[in-house]
Scaffold this motif. Structure first.
Motif, PDB file in Angstrom:
ATOM      1  N   GLN A   5       0.829  -1.201   0.000  1.00  0.00           N
ATOM      2  CA  GLN A   5       0.000   0.000   0.000  1.00  0.00           C
ATOM      3  C   GLN A   5       0.866   1.254   0.000  1.00  0.00           C
ATOM      4  OE1 GLN A   5      -3.329  -0.141  -0.126  1.00  0.00           O
ATOM      5  NE2 GLN A   5      -4.266   1.599   0.927  1.00  0.00           N
ATOM      6  N   PHE A   6       1.907   1.241   0.829  1.00  0.00           N
ATOM      7  CA  PHE A   6       2.798   2.397   0.896  1.00  0.00           C
ATOM      8  C   PHE A   6       3.472   2.635  -0.453  1.00  0.00           C
ATOM      9  CE2 PHE A   6       7.119   4.001   1.448  1.00  0.00           C
ATOM     10  CZ  PHE A   6       6.872   5.213   2.083  1.00  0.00           C
ATOM     11  N   LEU A   7       3.970   1.593  -1.069  1.00  0.00           N
ATOM     12  CA  LEU A   7       4.677   1.748  -2.341  1.00  0.00           C
ATOM     13  C   LEU A   7       3.742   2.216  -3.450  1.00  0.00           C
ATOM     14  CD1 LEU A   7       7.024  -1.371  -2.230  1.00  0.00           C
ATOM     15  CD2 LEU A   7       7.705   1.024  -2.082  1.00  0.00           C
ATOM     16  N   ARG A   8       2.522   1.664  -3.497  1.00  0.00           N
ATOM     17  CA  ARG A   8       1.579   2.085  -4.538  1.00  0.00           C
ATOM     18  C   ARG A   8       1.203   3.558  -4.364  1.00  0.00           C
ATOM     19  NH1 ARG A   8      -0.996  -0.756  -8.055  1.00  0.00           N
ATOM     20  NH2 ARG A   8      -2.859   0.552  -7.897  1.00  0.00           N
ATOM     21  N   GLY A   9       0.951   3.971  -3.120  1.00  0.00           N
ATOM     22  CA  GLY A   9       0.621   5.367  -2.895  1.00  0.00           C
ATOM     23  C   GLY A   9       1.766   6.297  -3.251  1.00  0.00           C
ATOM     24  N   PHE A  10       2.997   5.808  -3.120  1.00  0.00           N
ATOM     25  CA  PHE A  10       4.163   6.608  -3.465  1.00  0.00           C
ATOM     26  C   PHE A  10       4.438   6.589  -4.966  1.00  0.00           C
ATOM     27  CE2 PHE A  10       8.773   7.308  -3.804  1.00  0.00           C
ATOM     28  CZ  PHE A  10       8.875   8.524  -3.140  1.00  0.00           C
ATOM     29  N   GLY A  11       3.977   5.496  -5.646  1.00  0.00           N
ATOM     30  CA  GLY A  11       4.176   5.402  -7.093  1.00  0.00           C
ATOM     31  C   GLY A  11       5.249   4.431  -7.513  1.00  0.00           C
ATOM     32  N   SER A  12       5.494   3.385  -6.720  1.00  0.00           N
ATOM     33  CA  SER A  12       6.503   2.382  -7.071  1.00  0.00           C
ATOM     34  C   SER A  12       5.859   1.013  -7.206  1.00  0.00           C
ATOM     35  CB  SER A  12       7.600   2.323  -6.000  1.00  0.00           C
ATOM     36  OG  SER A  12       8.489   1.240  -6.249  1.00  0.00           O
ATOM     37  N   THR A 380      -0.765  11.922  -1.696  1.00  0.00           N
ATOM     38  CA  THR A 380      -1.393  10.619  -1.901  1.00  0.00           C
ATOM     39  C   THR A 380      -0.880   9.577  -0.921  1.00  0.00           C
ATOM     40  OG1 THR A 380       0.268  10.044  -3.567  1.00  0.00           O
ATOM     41  CG2 THR A 380      -1.743  11.088  -4.355  1.00  0.00           C
ATOM     42  N   ALA A 381       0.371   9.695  -0.462  1.00  0.00           N
ATOM     43  CA  ALA A 381       0.895   8.735   0.503  1.00  0.00           C
ATOM     44  C   ALA A 381       0.093   8.803   1.802  1.00  0.00           C
ATOM     45  CB  ALA A 381       2.377   8.998   0.768  1.00  0.00           C
ATOM     46  N   THR A 382      -0.196  10.010   2.262  1.00  0.00           N
ATOM     47  CA  THR A 382      -0.987  10.176   3.477  1.00  0.00           C
ATOM     48  C   THR A 382      -2.412   9.700   3.281  1.00  0.00           C
ATOM     49  OG1 THR A 382       0.347  12.084   4.098  1.00  0.00           O
ATOM     50  CG2 THR A 382      -1.792  11.856   5.171  1.00  0.00           C
ATOM     51  N   ALA A 383      -3.006  10.056   2.139  1.00  0.00           N
ATOM     52  CA  ALA A 383      -4.391   9.654   1.877  1.00  0.00           C
ATOM     53  C   ALA A 383      -4.526   8.142   1.740  1.00  0.00           C
ATOM     54  CB  ALA A 383      -4.884  10.352   0.604  1.00  0.00           C
ATOM     55  N   SER A 384      -3.471   7.456   1.285  1.00  0.00           N
ATOM     56  CA  SER A 384      -3.540   6.002   1.098  1.00  0.00           C
ATOM     57  C   SER A 384      -3.361   5.240   2.398  1.00  0.00           C
ATOM     58  CB  SER A 384      -2.467   5.559   0.091  1.00  0.00           C
ATOM     59  OG  SER A 384      -2.678   6.172  -1.169  1.00  0.00           O
ATOM     60  N   LEU A 385      -2.798   5.878   3.418  1.00  0.00           N
ATOM     61  CA  LEU A 385      -2.591   5.227   4.715  1.00  0.00           C
ATOM     62  C   LEU A 385      -3.043   6.161   5.837  1.00  0.00           C
ATOM     63  CD1 LEU A 385       0.889   3.540   4.133  1.00  0.00           C
ATOM     64  CD2 LEU A 385      -1.302   2.379   4.468  1.00  0.00           C
ATOM     65  N   PRO A 386      -4.360   6.361   5.987  1.00  0.00           N
ATOM     66  CA  PRO A 386      -4.878   7.326   6.973  1.00  0.00           C
ATOM     67  C   PRO A 386      -5.060   6.706   8.358  1.00  0.00           C
ATOM     68  CG  PRO A 386      -6.681   6.459   5.692  1.00  0.00           C
ATOM     69  CD  PRO A 386      -5.441   5.778   5.168  1.00  0.00           C
ATOM     70  N   TYR A 387      -4.034   6.070   8.885  1.00  0.00           N
ATOM     71  CA  TYR A 387      -4.141   5.393  10.175  1.00  0.00           C
ATOM     72  C   TYR A 387      -3.142   6.016  11.144  1.00  0.00           C
ATOM     73  CZ  TYR A 387      -6.341   2.004   7.063  1.00  0.00           C
ATOM     74  OH  TYR A 387      -7.126   1.406   6.109  1.00  0.00           O
ATOM     75  N   ALA A 388      -3.561   6.194  12.388  1.00  0.00           N
ATOM     76  CA  ALA A 388      -2.701   6.829  13.386  1.00  0.00           C
ATOM     77  C   ALA A 388      -1.528   5.938  13.758  1.00  0.00           C
ATOM     78  CB  ALA A 388      -3.512   7.180  14.632  1.00  0.00           C
ATOM     79  N   ASP A 389      -1.798   4.625  13.853  1.00  0.00           N
ATOM     80  CA  ASP A 389      -0.738   3.689  14.218  1.00  0.00           C
ATOM     81  C   ASP A 389      -1.195   2.284  13.811  1.00  0.00           C
ATOM     82  OD1 ASP A 389      -2.629   2.985  16.193  1.00  0.00           O
ATOM     83  OD2 ASP A 389      -1.681   4.304  17.661  1.00  0.00           O
ATOM     84  N   VAL A 390      -0.340   1.297  14.038  1.00  0.00           N
ATOM     85  CA  VAL A 390      -0.650  -0.077  13.632  1.00  0.00           C
ATOM     86  C   VAL A 390      -1.842  -0.617  14.406  1.00  0.00           C
ATOM     87  CG1 VAL A 390       0.228  -2.439  13.602  1.00  0.00           C
ATOM     88  CG2 VAL A 390       1.688  -0.575  12.816  1.00  0.00           C
ATOM     89  N   GLU A 391      -1.956  -0.293  15.672  1.00  0.00           N
ATOM     90  CA  GLU A 391      -3.107  -0.760  16.440  1.00  0.00           C
ATOM     91  C   GLU A 391      -4.409  -0.282  15.803  1.00  0.00           C
ATOM     92  OE1 GLU A 391      -5.092  -0.415  20.923  1.00  0.00           O
ATOM     93  OE2 GLU A 391      -3.201   0.596  20.464  1.00  0.00           O
TER      94      GLU A 391
END
Length: 613
Positions: A5-12, A380-391
């Motif tokens: 998810q992180f890589l796709r939001g970044f464009g890799s 887009t990186a922030t919008a693709s992972l809108p979570y405060a933490d892993v929990e």
């Protein structure tokens, strides 16, 4: 999934998993149209026939095997019979009721020799073959050309006398095992990495799996299943801007083999061949390729050509020493984490664990690091992972399990059996009235599972274009039946016992993994060197295993140090590490052969000699 998810939001598009693939997912993709490793219902099998699968060692779940064979240890009528086929007398072979020692690269010949007996004596499930299987009978294509089907090929080319010569297994044992496989239903054939890590590994894996098709033990109790992923709530949708779309549009650096996934060594080669400065950042998570790769020099060149190498290893391993930045992950006891069941386990399962000890004040879990990095990148990186933490992320995903109205938080044997019986009859009752109670139960019990397997839906295991299990997959035939490869499917040439160079290198190298050292990530934990081995008194040094007569001929004995010499390289013997910490990896001796269909390295084609040190 968080990394993807992180890589796709970044464009890799350059995500490569170095999770020790064994090629069985490629076998399933070719024959079933399902690109995932098959699972095995060992608990309910009456006979388990293992081909090179180290069930009690470095398999996907040794615990599953111990539970399955220990559950009815005192009940002779219900206890499964275990037959193990292997090139060495391993710990798994020692625990089997019967061990069949075979020559390297002869697993497929033995499997098809067993198939020959089943066909010749009409001990197959004819109804299953007729209703669910394609490629068994001969057929004529659109051009009027007649092709041999699986049945004709086996009966023509794999008579037991010829198979005995190729494998070293006596004819009477081949016949006896085949008859037992047909009579002691349900019987299941398990394919291991020793079969598939070979130049013809995909085809050999298909040969082994074909035995399950012949007796019809697929999606049946005691047989082969394809487990579903746990029904977690999906991650937030990936948001792409123009830069991310352009990055993804360039595609991945690594072009996989026809039936394989991108490999770590392929990534290293691609990085090394790229223009200077083309690869700006390389991030490594629980990967130590300088220790685990057969080509450490390729990886060393790749690491030197990348502008910024970041590793999240919690240990100062070989690769971490070459990195520019180390962001050590917290240890498992210090962080939130989740996971699915090993691929060999047939039931969809999700496991979750919370920290049991406080992490160091300056530490950060890699998952939290990625979420923080996404926040700081913005867009887009922030919008693709809108979570405060892993929990928070794990709690959001667990809502999918609560909403699906099946399965249960982990329970004892009685609770699991009760849940299975309820779902089998079409009933499901929630044990927790709301999500908060469900989440608490997940944390207290450690996860969720669905103990019911639907054996009535053929769509669970037949997803090919024909809607059938394919014994002669067209896509595989197109790659195999070409000029220069006249053997075709299920045609295996006997392998030479010696290197073409003659007696200079008379021994075939046969690496194998240890149960606690299956990856190169946690080998610096000192207590791991004290794991049980075939040699109970040897814990801190590497070793080689050879026949006593071979050892005497090389002036070797127990406790004597030796060199393993290949045509090109000299290294220390196989094992985790020497007492001084020096690496002793036999994979670095491999001759570079691969399976052209999967791209996986061949572990059984290198010839060596032993010299007294």
């Amino acid at each position: 999934e968080l990394w993807r998810q992180f890589l796709r939001g970044f464009g890799s598009a350059n995500y490569v998993a170095d999770a020790y693939p064994d090629g069985t997912d490629a076998v399933a993709a070719a024959m079933h149209g399902i690109a995932r490793r098959p699972a095995y219902d060992l608990d309910r099998a009456a006979l388990v026939l293992s081909f090179g699968a180290p069930l009690f060692e470095a398999w996907w779940s040794p615990v599953q095997a111990f539970v399955a064979f220990g559950r009815h240890a005192d009940d002779v009528q219900r206890r499964a019979r275990f037959i193990h086929v292997d090139t060495r007398f391993s710990r798994t072979a020692a625990r089997a009721h019967e061990w069949l020692g075979v020559r390297p690269r002869s697993y497929a010949a033995l499997a098809l020799g067993i198939a020959y007996v089943l066909l010749k004596e009409e001990r197959v499930d004819a109804d299953f073959l007729r209703d669910h299987v394609a490629g068994f009978d001969d057929w004529t294509d659109a051009k009027g050309v007649t092709h041999e089907g699986y049945g004709s090929i086996v009966l023509r080319h794999f008579r037991t006398e010829e198979v005995s010569v190729a494998t070293g297994v006596p004819v009477e044992r081949i016949v006896r095992v085949a008859r037992a496989f047909a009579a002691q239903a349900p019987a299941v054939a398990v394919c291991g990495a020793d079969v598939t890590l070979a130049p013809d590994g995909l085809l050999a894996g298909m040969a082994v799996h074909s035995l399950n098709a012949l007796v019809g033990n697929i999606n049946r109790p005691g047989g082969v299943f394809f487990a579903d992923d746990p029904p977690l709530a999906p991650l937030a949708p990936v948001v792409l801007d123009g830069a991310a779309r352009r990055g993804l549009g360039r595609g991945p650096l690594v072009v996989p083999a026809p039936f394989g996934a991108p490999t770590a060594d392929g990534l290293a080669e691609a990085i090394g061949n790229a223009d200077a400065g083309a690869i700006q950042v390389l991030m490594l998570y629980y990967a130590n390729p300088l220790a685990s790769s057969p080509s450490p020099e390729t990886w060393r060149r790749a690491l030197q050509s990348v502008e910024l190498v970041v590793t999240c290893s919690p240990f100062l391993d070989e690769t971490a020493r070459e990195a520019d930045l180390i962001l050590p992950d917290l240890l498992p006891q210090e962080r939130w984490q989740d996971g699915v069941a090993p691929s060999s386990y047939p039931y969809p399962t999700w496991m979750i664990a919370r920290p049991v000890v406080a992490p160091p004040p300056v530490g950060m879990a890699t998952g939290d690091m990625l979420l923080e990095l996404a926040r700081r990148l913005g867009g887009t990186a922030t919008a693709s992972l809108p979570y405060a933490d892993v929990e928070t992320l794990l709690k959001a995903r667990a809502r999918g399990l609560f909403a699906v109205r099946r399965g249960m938080p982990f329970g004892d044997e009685f609770e699991t059996a009760h849940q299975h019986q309820m779902e089998e009859r079409g009933w499901w009752l929630p044990a927790q009235p709301d999500f908060d109670g469900f989440w608490t139960a997940l944390l207290e019990r450690g996860g969720w599972t669905d103990p019911f397997l639907d054996t009535t839906d053929p769509g669970r295991w037949r997803r090919t274009a024909s809607g059938r299990l394919e014994l002669m997959p067209a896509a595989v035939r197109r790659h195999v039946e070409q000029p220069g490869r006249p053997d075709g499917l299920y045609r295996f040439v006997p392998q030479p016992a010696e290197h073409p160079a003659g007696t200079r290198y008379p021994l075939r190298l046969n690496p194998y993994r240890l149960s606690t050292l299956a990856s190169g990530t946690v080998h610096l934990a000192p207590w791991i060197a004290e794991r049980p081995t075939m040699l109970p008194e040897v814990h801190w040094v590497p070793w080689v295993e050879v026949h006593p007569e071979t050892a005497r001929a090389a002036d070797l004995a127990d406790g004597v140090m030796a060199w393993v010499v290949s045509p090109d390289t000299v290294v220390a013997p196989y094992g985790p590490r020497h007492p001084d910490g020096a690496l002793a990896s036999p994979l670095q001796l491999l001759d570079g052969a691969t399976d052209a269909l999967t791209g996986l390295a061949a572990w059984c084609t290198t010839f060596v000699r032993l010299e007294r040190a």
